[in-house]
Design a protein around this motif. Structure first.
Motif, PDB file in Angstrom:
ATOM      1  N   THR A   1     -20.802  56.950   3.542  1.00 23.81           N
ATOM      2  CA  THR A   1     -21.263  58.153   4.241  1.00 23.81           C
ATOM      3  C   THR A   1     -22.192  57.826   5.399  1.00 23.81           C
ATOM      4  OG1 THR A   1     -23.043  58.387   2.601  1.00 23.81           O
ATOM      5  CG2 THR A   1     -21.011  59.633   2.205  1.00 23.81           C
ATOM      6  N   SER A   2     -22.270  56.557   5.749  1.00 30.96           N
ATOM      7  CA  SER A   2     -23.100  56.153   6.882  1.00 30.96           C
ATOM      8  C   SER A   2     -22.235  55.884   8.104  1.00 30.96           C
ATOM      9  CB  SER A   2     -23.879  54.882   6.529  1.00 30.96           C
ATOM     10  OG  SER A   2     -22.989  53.782   6.403  1.00 30.96           O
ATOM     11  N   LYS A   3     -22.889  55.714   9.234  1.00 38.23           N
ATOM     12  CA  LYS A   3     -22.183  55.412  10.473  1.00 38.23           C
ATOM     13  C   LYS A   3     -21.424  54.094  10.340  1.00 38.23           C
ATOM     14  CE  LYS A   3     -24.604  56.075  14.125  1.00 38.23           C
ATOM     15  NZ  LYS A   3     -25.602  55.894  15.208  1.00 38.23           N
ATOM     16  N   SER A   4     -22.055  53.097   9.769  1.00 38.08           N
ATOM     17  CA  SER A   4     -21.406  51.798   9.601  1.00 38.08           C
ATOM     18  C   SER A   4     -20.210  51.903   8.666  1.00 38.08           C
ATOM     19  CB  SER A   4     -22.404  50.766   9.054  1.00 38.08           C
ATOM     20  OG  SER A   4     -23.453  50.571   9.967  1.00 38.08           O
ATOM     21  N   GLY A   5     -20.351  52.729   7.631  1.00 38.20           N
ATOM     22  CA  GLY A   5     -19.256  52.918   6.691  1.00 38.20           C
ATOM     23  C   GLY A   5     -18.054  53.580   7.344  1.00 38.20           C
ATOM     24  N   PHE A   6     -18.334  54.614   8.155  1.00 44.96           N
ATOM     25  CA  PHE A   6     -17.253  55.302   8.853  1.00 44.96           C
ATOM     26  C   PHE A   6     -16.551  54.350   9.830  1.00 44.96           C
ATOM     27  CE2 PHE A   6     -15.580  58.092  12.260  1.00 44.96           C
ATOM     28  CZ  PHE A   6     -14.716  58.862  11.484  1.00 44.96           C
ATOM     29  N   PHE A   7     -17.341  53.528  10.496  1.00 39.56           N
ATOM     30  CA  PHE A   7     -16.770  52.540  11.413  1.00 39.56           C
ATOM     31  C   PHE A   7     -15.860  51.576  10.653  1.00 39.56           C
ATOM     32  CE2 PHE A   7     -17.050  48.254  13.290  1.00 39.56           C
ATOM     33  CZ  PHE A   7     -16.467  48.504  14.526  1.00 39.56           C
TER      34      PHE A   7
END
Length: 639
Positions: free
Chosen positions: A6-12
């Motif tokens: 659910t983080s930006k890095s995860g979405f990336f």
């Protein structure tokens, strides 16, 4: 894990993974890239990753949730580009290049063809987009509003660059000088990926555009030396035999030689053309090992080759991208040497393929395009006027031309997606389940009947007996994406070699005063037609920059280069990097020195022809003391 996703890095990470997997699946499902070993298979799997890190990594420089918007925008754009290549590849067996994008003026005529190339399973290619948009909406509330530390996106980009370097290094091991010596886009995509190919193509396009500015007359020296050394002395029995005769050149759209003598459900598909091949009283010579040599320009490439004895470009069409070049084309040569009138007849509009501009550079006097014909709905299908009304309505214009004339008749009904009205279909379709292949035989029969009607009209007009008449196929009609259906119809597997052999197209010629030579087995290509015609008319081909040789000469060069660097000869052939014995079809594991020398010769020939077009080198060349450069301002088309 939940916090990470659910983080930006995860979405990336998720979007990179989707990009990687989806691209590899499309490589395997949609493209025939000729993977031959484990390293090539690994590179095909590996290369989307570096593209994903580089292109998508740019979005990580955005602040907060804008990074998600950037990621989805870039991802959608890249997917659209990849899907455009999928549709393009389904017919062309090739990839979109920047020069082809300049040909968008043609797209208005391609509606039915493009629609026929879209498949129902393409819906699966948007599922990931829907899921990723939903995932972003559901998780963006948990994202930090701060910008990532600059070192993180830089690290991602650096990682992508390092992976690309590794990728290129491994590719060079399997294919040395990959980026320096290749005419085949499949190789670039196979080794480096579709997205890196787009960058490569942009660089190539930039380099080619600056070549004209930097070119000088010195660049022509090697070209001239090569073409003069390849020149074949004319056969004295044929030289000048057709001087002053009319020339009628008939362009058989998308017609491959396997159609000749082919029977569908026990019925000849092209009985009239078959009669030209086999009936000695018709006085035609048929070259049964004649190949097209076109590339992305397809029909336009064929026209360029058949009037200039120059290869088409490796990307795009010279008709569009080199429309303002200087040419010393067959029509201008005939006009200046023997006072010929030159005309082109075509049932489509004059702007298609930029014909109304480049024909002026060729020295073509008259262009009878769609504006000269009755384009009522019942006479039009697919790309324009049906062939039967086209030939019928062309006759009055043809008869009105001052003689001697050089008339180029371009058919178009037999063109993908091979649409035909029920009342025009006189043979049933094939039953492979591949719609465009099944209809291919019906439009071929229609073209055959159109030709018979035209020949009867020529005889009635008195033009038939006093004219050189030749027919040629411009390019393939059935691409490699239809190999399953073709294997079924031919009764044998369409291998890489068989596919290359299927690039044969017809070349039949009738010469007044010469008895037909029946079937000629000489290996030849479209490049050879211009010097052949010049010698038949008693004009020395030696004076001009041409890469073909006279078909009737004892010194004819009987190897046929393809635009991608492959070639065919009677004894051996090179297809997709593999050498074959042309007669036995067996792979040649240890190529001989002769084979490798011919390979180098083919590459040199393609490179020199490209120099002529990219550098516009013919502006520096004067064929003979009587030559006058063609001035396009002297030509105007339209009623």
């Amino acid at each position: 894990m939940r916090k990470f996703l659910t983080s930006k890095s995860g979405f990336f990470s998720v979007i990179v993974l989707c990009f990687w997997i989806k691209t590899y699946i499309i490589y395997q499902v949609e493209f025939d890239l000729g993977v031959q070993n484990i390293l090539q298979q690994f590179l095909l799997f590996f290369n989307p990753l570096n593209s994903a890190l580089i292109f998508l990594g740019v979005a990580l420089f955005a602040k907060g949730r804008k990074a998600g918007v950037w990621l989805l925008t870039i991802y959608t754009t890249l997917n659209a580009l990849l899907y455009a290549n999928v549709v393009f590849y389904r017919f062309n067996s090739d990839f979109i290049t920047i020069p082809t994008l300049t040909q968008t003026s043609n797209f208005t005529s391609l509606g039915g063809s493009i629609a026929d190339l879209v498949a129902w399973h393409d819906l699966f290619y948007i599922i990931d987009l829907i899921l990723l948009f939903a995932f972003f909406v559901l998780t963006k509330a948990h994202w930090s509003t701060e910008r990532l530390p600059i070192k993180k996106p830089l690290l991602v980009l650096a990682s992508g660059a390092i992976l690309f370097t590794v990728n290129l290094g491994l590719a060079e091991i399997d294919r040395p000088q990959l980026l320096k010596r290749t005419f085949d886009r499949n190789y670039i995509v196979k080794y480096l990926g579709a997205y890196n190919f787009m960058i490569y193509d942009a660089v190539q396009s930039f380099n080619s555009s600056k070549q004209r500015v930097l070119a000088s007359s010195d660049d022509l020296t090697e070209v001239e030396n090569y073409t003069k050394s390849k020149y074949a002395e004319p056969n004295p029995d044929y030289f000048g035999v057709a001087a002053g005769k009319n020339i009628i050149k008939i362009h058989l759209e998308s017609f491959q030689s396997f159609l000749i003598d082919y029977k569908l459900n026990g019925e000849e598909v092209t009985p009239f053309i078959n009669s030209l091949v086999h009936d000695s009283e018709q006085n035609f010579t048929y070259f049964d090992n004649f190949f097209h040599q076109t590339e992305q320009g397809k029909t336009a490439d064929a026209e360029l080759i058949m009037d200039n004895s120059l290869y088409g470009l490796p990307q795009g069409s010279a008709f569009v991208t080199k429309g303002n070049n200087t040419y010393q084309a067959l029509p201008a040569i005939l006009q200046q040497q023997q006072g010929y009138t030159n005309a082109v007849f075509h049932g489509d509009y004059k702007s298609f393929w930029n014909r109304d501009e480049i024909y002026k550079q060729f020295g073509i006097d008259e262009f009878y395009d769609a504006s000269y014909y009755d384009m009522d709905d019942d006479k039009v299908i697919g790309y324009g006027l049906k062939d039967k009304p086209f030939f019928a309505e062309s006759m009055p214009y043809l008869e009105s031309l001052p003689q001697p004339f050089y008339a180029h008749m371009i058919t178009l009904t037999h063109h993908h997606p091979y649409l035909i009205d029920d009342e025009d279909a006189t043979i049933g379709p094939a039953t492979t389940g591949d719609a465009s292949v099944d209809r291919y035989f019906q439009t071929a029969r229609y073209l055959d009947e159109s030709l018979e009607q035209f020949f009867n009209d020529l005889k009635a007009s008195g033009l038939y007996d006093d004219s050189v008449i030749f027919l040629y196929g411009d390019h393939y009609g059935v691409s490699t994406n239809h190999n399953r259906a073709m294997s079924e119809l031919l009764g044998e597997e369409v291998t890489k070699l068989k596919s290359a052999e299927l690039q044969r197209v017809p070349f039949l010629i009738k010469i007044p005063g010469i008895e037909g030579g029946g079937i000629n087995h000489e290996y030849a290509g479209q490049m050879d037609v211009v010097p052949t015609l010049l010698h038949l008319l008693g004009i020395e081909a030696r004076d001009y920059i041409q890469f073909g040789t006279d078909l009737f000469s004892e010194e004819h060069q009987d190897f046929v280069p393809f635009r991608n660097g492959d070639f065919m000869t009677e004894r051996f052939s090179r297809v997709d990097g593999v050498y074959y014995d042309t007669q036995t079809k067996e792979v040649i594991e240890e190529p001989t020195e002769e084979m490798e020398e011919l390979r180098e010769n083919v590459m040199q020939e393609l490179e020199l022809s490209d120099r002529v077009l990219y550098g516009d080198l013919l502006r520096f060349y004067t064929p003979n003391q009587n030559w006058t450069p063609v001035d396009p301002k002297n030509y105007r088309y339209g009623q």
